[in-house]
Design a protein around this motif. Structure first.
Motif, short mmCIF file in Angstrom:
data_model
loop_
_atom_site.label_atom_id
_atom_site.label_comp_id
_atom_site.label_asym_id
_atom_site.label_seq_id
_atom_site.Cartn_x
_atom_site.Cartn_y
_atom_site.Cartn_z
N PRO A 38 100.32 54.29 -9.38
CA PRO A 38 100.16 52.86 -9.61
C PRO A 38 98.69 52.44 -9.66
O PRO A 38 98.38 51.30 -10.03
CB PRO A 38 100.87 52.22 -8.42
N ALA A 39 97.79 53.35 -9.28
CA ALA A 39 96.35 53.04 -9.34
C ALA A 39 95.81 53.06 -10.76
O ALA A 39 94.71 52.57 -11.02
CB ALA A 39 95.57 54.03 -8.48
N VAL A 40 96.58 53.62 -11.70
CA VAL A 40 96.14 53.72 -13.10
C VAL A 40 96.47 52.43 -13.83
O VAL A 40 97.59 51.92 -13.78
CB VAL A 40 96.83 54.91 -13.80
N ARG A 41 95.47 51.89 -14.53
CA ARG A 41 95.70 50.69 -15.34
C ARG A 41 95.44 51.07 -16.81
O ARG A 41 94.30 51.26 -17.23
CB ARG A 41 94.76 49.57 -14.90
N PHE A 42 96.53 51.20 -17.57
CA PHE A 42 96.43 51.56 -18.98
C PHE A 42 96.91 50.39 -19.81
O PHE A 42 98.04 49.90 -19.64
CB PHE A 42 97.27 52.80 -19.28
N GLN A 43 96.06 49.93 -20.72
CA GLN A 43 96.38 48.79 -21.58
C GLN A 43 96.18 49.23 -23.03
O GLN A 43 95.10 49.06 -23.59
CB GLN A 43 95.48 47.61 -21.24
N PRO A 44 97.23 49.81 -23.64
CA PRO A 44 97.08 50.29 -25.01
C PRO A 44 96.90 49.15 -26.00
O PRO A 44 97.53 48.09 -25.87
CB PRO A 44 98.39 51.05 -25.26
N ASP A 45 96.04 49.36 -26.96
CA ASP A 45 95.75 48.39 -28.03
C ASP A 45 95.52 47.00 -27.47
O ASP A 45 96.20 46.03 -27.82
CB ASP A 45 96.87 48.38 -29.07
N HIS A 46 94.53 46.89 -26.60
CA HIS A 46 94.11 45.62 -26.01
C HIS A 46 92.67 45.30 -26.42
O HIS A 46 91.94 46.18 -26.89
CB HIS A 46 94.20 45.67 -24.48
N TRP A 47 92.30 44.07 -26.18
CA TRP A 47 90.94 43.62 -26.40
C TRP A 47 90.24 43.51 -25.05
O TRP A 47 90.76 42.90 -24.11
CB TRP A 47 90.91 42.28 -27.10
N LEU A 48 89.05 44.09 -24.97
CA LEU A 48 88.19 43.95 -23.80
C LEU A 48 87.15 42.89 -24.12
O LEU A 48 86.36 43.05 -25.07
CB LEU A 48 87.52 45.28 -23.47
N LEU A 49 87.14 41.82 -23.34
CA LEU A 49 86.27 40.68 -23.61
C LEU A 49 85.00 40.78 -22.77
O LEU A 49 85.05 40.93 -21.55
CB LEU A 49 87.00 39.38 -23.31
N ILE A 50 83.85 40.64 -23.44
CA ILE A 50 82.54 40.76 -22.79
C ILE A 50 81.75 39.48 -23.08
O ILE A 50 81.55 39.12 -24.24
CB ILE A 50 81.77 41.98 -23.32
N ASP A 51 81.32 38.79 -22.01
CA ASP A 51 80.67 37.49 -22.22
C ASP A 51 79.20 37.66 -22.59
O ASP A 51 78.67 38.77 -22.70
CB ASP A 51 80.86 36.59 -20.99
N GLU A 52 78.52 36.51 -22.76
CA GLU A 52 77.14 36.52 -23.22
C GLU A 52 76.19 37.21 -22.25
O GLU A 52 75.12 37.68 -22.65
CB GLU A 52 76.65 35.09 -23.47
N ALA A 53 76.54 37.26 -20.97
CA ALA A 53 75.70 37.90 -19.96
C ALA A 53 75.96 39.40 -19.84
O ALA A 53 75.38 40.07 -18.98
CB ALA A 53 75.90 37.22 -18.61
N GLY A 54 76.86 39.92 -20.68
CA GLY A 54 77.16 41.34 -20.61
C GLY A 54 78.16 41.71 -19.54
O GLY A 54 78.24 42.87 -19.14
#
Length: 450
Positions: A38-54
């Motif tokens: 349960p420690a594994v977090r797999f999100q297939p075909d997802h978007w990773l959002l990165i803000d202006e501050a990185g």
């Protein structure tokens, strides 16, 4: 105490960025041998959002709105950047050198290479080459040995600052049992350390590590000075080597007859604490493991180096049973590759020789979130939690016909054990050639040409 988890990186993307791909990270430490963790977090075909501050602003399955710059890497694996917890910058020059155990290795290859770093131009060029090589192998953070020369540490700090990287390093301490050109003295080394700490520790994403090379090359007086530096500022790291090779352990016993063990040499002078990083630890006994765990230190496991130099087989399950933190390290140039996947595969082989099976989950955790937690940097790096800096790497699941054929066999299923089968195959068959792009605080710092 310096802030080692800066609220704003020195550089950021300056715009909102969305990366699309198969996201994989960890929310906790996986249990040994558990493939449906349960420690594994797999999100297939997802978007990773990165803000202006990185920083990571979230993940989502749906396409983000037009305010986000979209980078579509669907069909590729996206991981947190690897954290290499023990590696030597100047030893890129001697990687893959033939035929030596540890002590012979130092005299025949390492010390001649390190002498060259007295030249500031060599140190600057070496630091740039080394950090660019780390990024090209998917390692975005590192704990690094420079040389005894103050300028070699300054060159690493400056080069890491220019790249926005998380770097922990410090001038090597070495006042005996080495060539004269590589020896310092207690008073001069202390002055250099204090100056470097004042100039670099806590600046941006940089941190200082008090760095005795290993017990044999520091006098008792120098080790005591190093311990005093650590006691004076609890935010400092400490990096060194311990119990790597049996002949080395025997030598330490001769040099420090008053100590119970090799590890006890460091304990007596105050070098064991929660920011202590000790490479190897192969020949620690149970008393040592429990002591290091109680002090909050960690072992930087260096499997490729341990095999290449014939040092021994690290007992990872025993370390875990003692509560001792284990992170992953390349230990180049004793190690034969900066590729974390190659080192993870060597770690698997070491455990197999001991009758154990290292899962991909335990291995990858030790190179990402587990390493961040061991360094006290889990609020900054190692996973895709909200607000962490976007040190992120995009990987091909497979390169070449053999790996592609294997991936096709395991790719269709996303149930836990099928996912582990695919990730384990990726870990075993991939290397830096699978890296498509590498981001540091949201900035693309490396991308494959084609």
């Amino acid at each position: 105490m310096p802030d080692l988890n800066p609220s704003t990186p020195s550089t950021g993307p300056g715009r909102k960025l969305a990366l699309r791909g198969d996201l994989l990270d960890f929310t906790a430490q996986p249990d040994w041998g558990q493939l449906d963790s349960p420690a594994v977090r797999f999100q297939p075909d997802h978007w990773l959002l990165i803000d202006e501050a990185g920083r990571i602003a979230g993940t989502q399955p749906s396409e983000p709105d037009a305010s986000w710059q979209q980078v579509d890497r669907r069909g590729r694996l996206i991981l947190p950047g690897f954290i290499d917890t023990h590696v030597h910058c100047p030893q890129l020059d001697v990687i893959a050198s033939y035929g030596a155990e540890l002590l012979d290795w130092l005299n025949r290859y390492t010390f001649p290479a390190e002498r060259r770093y007295a030249d500031p131009a060599v140190a600057a060029a070496g630091a740039a080459r080394f950090l660019d090589a780390l990024l090209a192998h998917g390692s975005t953070s590192a704990v690094v040995f420079p040389t005894v020369h103050k300028g070699s540490a300054e060159a690493l700090f400056a080069a890491a600052e220019a790249r926005g990287m998380r770097l922990i390093t410090g001038k090597v301490l070495m006042d005996r049992h080495a060539p004269p050109e590589l020896l310092d003295d207690v008073a001069g080394a202390e002055r250099d350390c204090i100056d470097l700490i004042q100039r670099w520790h806590g600046k941006g994403r940089l941190a200082y590590a008090v760095t005795p090379r290993f017990a044999p090359t520091s006098s008792p007086a120098q080790l005591a000075m190093a311990g005093a530096l650590c006691r004076a500022d609890a935010s400092l790291y400490m990096q060194t080597h311990v119990a790597e090779n049996r002949e080395e352990v025997r030598w330490v016993t001769e040099l420090f007859p008053e100590a119970r063990s090799y590890l006890d040499v460091y304990e007596r002078v105050g070098l064991l604490h929660e920011r202590a990083i000790l490479a190897h630890g192969i020949w620690l006994d149970e008393t040592d493991r429990q002591l290091l765990a109680a002090r909050g230190g960690q072992v930087a496991h260096s499997p490729s180096s341990n095999l290449f130099l014939g040092s021994g087989l690290f007992d990872w399950p025993a370390a875990r049973a003692s509560g001792l933190g284990v992170s992953m390290a390349s230990d180049v140039g004793g190690g034969t590759s900066l590729s974390m996947q190659r080192n993870l595969l060597d770690a698997y082989k070491i455990q197999a020789l001991s009758g154990q099976r290292l899962s991909a989950w335990v291995a990858l955790h030790a190179a990402t979130r587990g390493a961040a937690e061991a360094l006290g940097l889990q609020q900054e790096v190692g996973h895709f939690g909200l607000g962490t800096l976007a040190d992120v790497c995009v990987w091909d699941w497979a390169r070449g016909p053999v790996a592609q054929a294997r991936d096709e066999r395991v790719a269709p299923g996303h149930e836990p054990q099928a996912l582990h089968e695919r990730v384990f195959a990726w870990m075993s068959l991939s290397d830096e050639r699978n890296l498509h792009s590498c981001y540091v605080a949201g900035q693309c710092r490396h991308q494959r040409d084609s």
